[in-house]
Design an enzyme around this catalytic site. Structure first.
Site, short mmCIF file in Angstrom:
data_model
loop_
_atom_site.label_atom_id
_atom_site.label_comp_id
_atom_site.label_asym_id
_atom_site.label_seq_id
_atom_site.Cartn_x
_atom_site.Cartn_y
_atom_site.Cartn_z
N LYS A 1 86.13 46.79 -36.57
CA LYS A 1 85.14 47.70 -36.03
C LYS A 1 84.03 46.96 -35.28
CE LYS A 1 85.30 50.62 -40.17
NZ LYS A 1 84.43 51.14 -41.28
N GLY A 2 83.81 45.72 -35.64
CA GLY A 2 82.59 45.02 -35.26
C GLY A 2 82.25 44.99 -33.78
N GLU B 1 85.42 40.52 -28.83
CA GLU B 1 85.15 40.33 -30.26
C GLU B 1 83.66 40.17 -30.49
OE1 GLU B 1 85.86 40.55 -33.17
OE2 GLU B 1 87.62 39.47 -33.86
N ASP B 2 83.20 40.60 -31.66
CA ASP B 2 81.79 40.40 -31.97
C ASP B 2 81.53 38.99 -32.46
OD1 ASP B 2 83.25 40.94 -34.26
OD2 ASP B 2 81.66 42.02 -35.27
N ASP C 1 84.36 33.47 -36.68
CA ASP C 1 83.92 32.81 -37.90
C ASP C 1 84.88 31.64 -38.14
OD1 ASP C 1 82.09 32.92 -40.19
OD2 ASP C 1 83.84 33.48 -41.36
N LYS D 1 80.26 30.82 -34.86
CA LYS D 1 79.64 29.96 -35.88
C LYS D 1 80.46 28.67 -35.94
CE LYS D 1 78.08 33.45 -39.22
NZ LYS D 1 78.37 33.99 -40.57
N VAL E 1 74.95 37.15 -40.88
CA VAL E 1 74.21 37.95 -39.91
C VAL E 1 74.77 39.37 -39.82
CG1 VAL E 1 73.30 36.09 -38.49
CG2 VAL E 1 75.61 36.94 -38.04
N ASP F 1 78.37 43.85 -39.81
CA ASP F 1 78.02 44.58 -41.03
C ASP F 1 77.94 43.71 -42.27
OD1 ASP F 1 80.91 44.08 -41.20
OD2 ASP F 1 80.85 45.44 -42.93
N ARG G 1 75.34 48.01 -39.08
CA ARG G 1 76.01 47.81 -37.79
C ARG G 1 75.19 48.30 -36.61
NH1 ARG G 1 81.45 46.30 -38.59
NH2 ARG G 1 82.47 47.26 -40.37
#
Ligand code: PRP
Length: 185
Positions: free
Chosen positions: A49-50, A105-106, A109, A137, A159, A165, A171
């Site tokens: 969802k991000g 993409e948000d 990671d 990151k 974050v 989220d 969000r």
């Protein structure tokens, strides 16, 4: 700083405020628009969802014709340690074969999600395949993934906001903030 009065208790501090994010999104959109100027069939594939907020802002700033589609994935063992196993839980509505695909993409990671997505989508023979990621990151990276358009590199902190989220909360904050440790420890 805008929205200062509305910062929830659970947010330790604002890492990227709204004007900073919007300015960067504008820059990314300008670069992408220039790079895809000749494209006949561009599709943005947002990763749910991000990415929904980043994609909405980015897409509305593009000056090239494009369509929008979505895909959703889930990690096994999502948590402090990821084992890299990713599962497709919702596919795109339309075929991407022969099209200019930009994955949106948000956050990157460990990198396993985007690595999986790019391998999966590449096997479907798009005309081109690139990735646009708002946040990375570097300290968490486990697998090197080529990112064509990157918004920000940030330290290894939890974050939230602007699509990101914690337990499906936060969000829709307009900025990206660091979550207080007491919230998740
Ligand atoms: C987040 C983010 C990426 C993924 C990145 O999704 O949106 O898809 O994690 O992590 P990785 O680089 O370690 O693979 P999440 O699983 O939190 O789902 P959501 O987008 O629905 O919040």
């Amino acid at each position: 700083m805008r929205h200062e009065g509305e910062i929830p208790q659970d947010i330790e501090r604002v890492l990227l405020d709204e004007p900073t994010i919007q300015e960067r999104v504008e820059e990314l959109a300008a670069r992408i628009s220039a790079d895809y100027a000749g494209s006949q069939d561009m599709v943005l594939v947002g990763v749910l969802k991000g990415a929904f907020i980043f994609l909405a802002d980015l897409a509305r700033r593009l000056t090239v014709p494009h369509s929008v589609d979505f895909i959703a994935v889930s990690s096994y063992n999502r948590g402090a340690v990821s084992n890299g196993a990713v599962r497709l839980i919702m596919d795109t509505r339309h075929s991407i074969a022969g099209r200019d695909v930009l994955v949106v993409e948000d956050i990157l990671d460990t990198g396993w999600t985007l690595d999986y997505l790019l391998r999966t989508l590449r096997a479907r023979n798009p005309s081109s395949l690139r990735a646009c990621v708002l946040i990375s990151k570097p300290d968490r990276c486990q697998v090197q993934v080529p990112i064509d358009y990157l918004g920000f590199e940030i330290p290894d902190e939890w974050v939230v906001g602007y699509g990101l989220d914690y337990a499906d909360r936060f969000r829709t904050l307009p900025y990206i903030g660091v979550l207080r440790r007491t919230v998740y420890e």
